[in-house]
Design a protein around this motif. Structure first.
Motif, short mmCIF file in Angstrom:
data_model
loop_
_atom_site.label_atom_id
_atom_site.label_comp_id
_atom_site.label_asym_id
_atom_site.label_seq_id
_atom_site.Cartn_x
_atom_site.Cartn_y
_atom_site.Cartn_z
N VAL A 72 0.43 -0.80 -0.14
CA VAL A 72 0.42 -0.37 -0.01
C VAL A 72 1.10 1.23 -0.58
N VAL A 73 1.70 1.49 1.21
CA VAL A 73 2.75 2.05 1.22
C VAL A 73 3.46 3.07 -0.44
N TRP A 74 4.00 1.71 -1.18
CA TRP A 74 4.59 1.66 -2.52
C TRP A 74 3.86 2.07 -3.61
N SER A 75 2.27 1.33 -3.49
CA SER A 75 1.31 2.15 -5.08
C SER A 75 0.91 3.48 -4.58
N ALA B 111 4.71 5.40 -3.62
CA ALA B 111 6.34 4.29 -4.26
C ALA B 111 7.62 4.73 -3.09
N ILE B 112 7.13 4.61 -2.34
CA ILE B 112 8.07 4.66 -1.38
C ILE B 112 9.25 2.77 -0.76
N PRO B 113 9.96 2.56 -0.97
CA PRO B 113 10.08 1.65 -0.10
C PRO B 113 10.43 1.30 0.96
N ARG C 75 -5.57 6.73 6.47
CA ARG C 75 -5.64 6.71 4.96
C ARG C 75 -5.70 5.27 4.74
N LEU C 76 -4.19 5.18 4.63
CA LEU C 76 -3.71 3.60 5.09
C LEU C 76 -4.03 2.75 5.44
N GLU C 77 -4.86 3.06 6.37
CA GLU C 77 -5.42 1.85 7.31
C GLU C 77 -6.33 1.42 6.42
N THR C 78 -7.05 2.46 5.90
CA THR C 78 -8.41 2.15 5.09
C THR C 78 -8.04 1.44 3.93
#
Ligand SMILES: [Zn+2]
Length: 175
Positions: free
Chosen positions: A110-113, A116-118, A145-148
């Motif tokens: 999710v963080v990548w999409s 774009a942070i690895p 937002r990430l949780e959702t």
């Protein structure tokens, strides 16, 4: 080389094997094959027991050393090489680690999409984990937002697929 049963069957909880090597000073044995995960990718090694006829003996640590997987056993009386035994994984712990590990991969994805942070680091224990991302800032809104997004991906019930890559192919896909 230990045959790594966990690599091809992540749901194997018990197995039979022969002792390949005994390290009496180290209090540890290597098996011809094992379902004990030696740790790696941030996931801790398995716990469980080995039984060579006298009842289950606790496995307190598992580690891969140059292709050989060693099992530290909680007994002063180690059996000899070639002895047959039955191994049992502490399944509730391992399964929770598998679920934790997969959940952390969903967070990575999710963080990548989204950004774009690895991922740059992390660790996990059963039911809890930490991942590091070099984000410029973090806020309660971002967490929400990430949780959702994570819950959306979990609801999509995607397949978890295991693939084996050669060293060159693995390096080629790195960024
Ligand atoms: Zn992983």
């Amino acid at each position: 080389m230990t045959e790594e049963l966990f690599a091809t069957d992540a749901y194997l909880r018990s197995f039979e094997a022969e002792i390949a090597e005994v390290d009496r000073d180290g209090g540890r044995v290597a098996l011809a094959r094992t379902a004990f995960y030696p740790g790696g990718g941030g996931q801790p090694h398995d716990l469980g027991s080995l039984d060579w006829g006298g009842g289950p003996v606790a496995v307190t640590k598992v580690k891969r050393e140059a292709g050989t997987i060693w099992h530290w056993v909680d007994t002063p009386e180690l059996p000899g090489g070639g002895t047959g035994l039955a191994g049992e994984i502490d399944w509730s712990r391992r399964h929770l680690l598998m679920r934790t590990h997969t959940a952390l991969h969903v967070l990575c994805g999710v963080v990548w999409s989204e950004f774009a942070i690895p991922v740059t680091g992390g660790n996990m224990e059963p039911g809890a984990g930490r991942l590091d991302f070099p984000l410029e800032s973090i806020s309660a809104e971002l967490g929400k937002r990430l949780e959702t997004r994570i819950n959306e991906e979990l609801a999509a019930a995607r397949s978890v697929v295991v693939e084996f890559l050669g060293r060159d192919a693995a390096d080629a896909t790195r960024r």
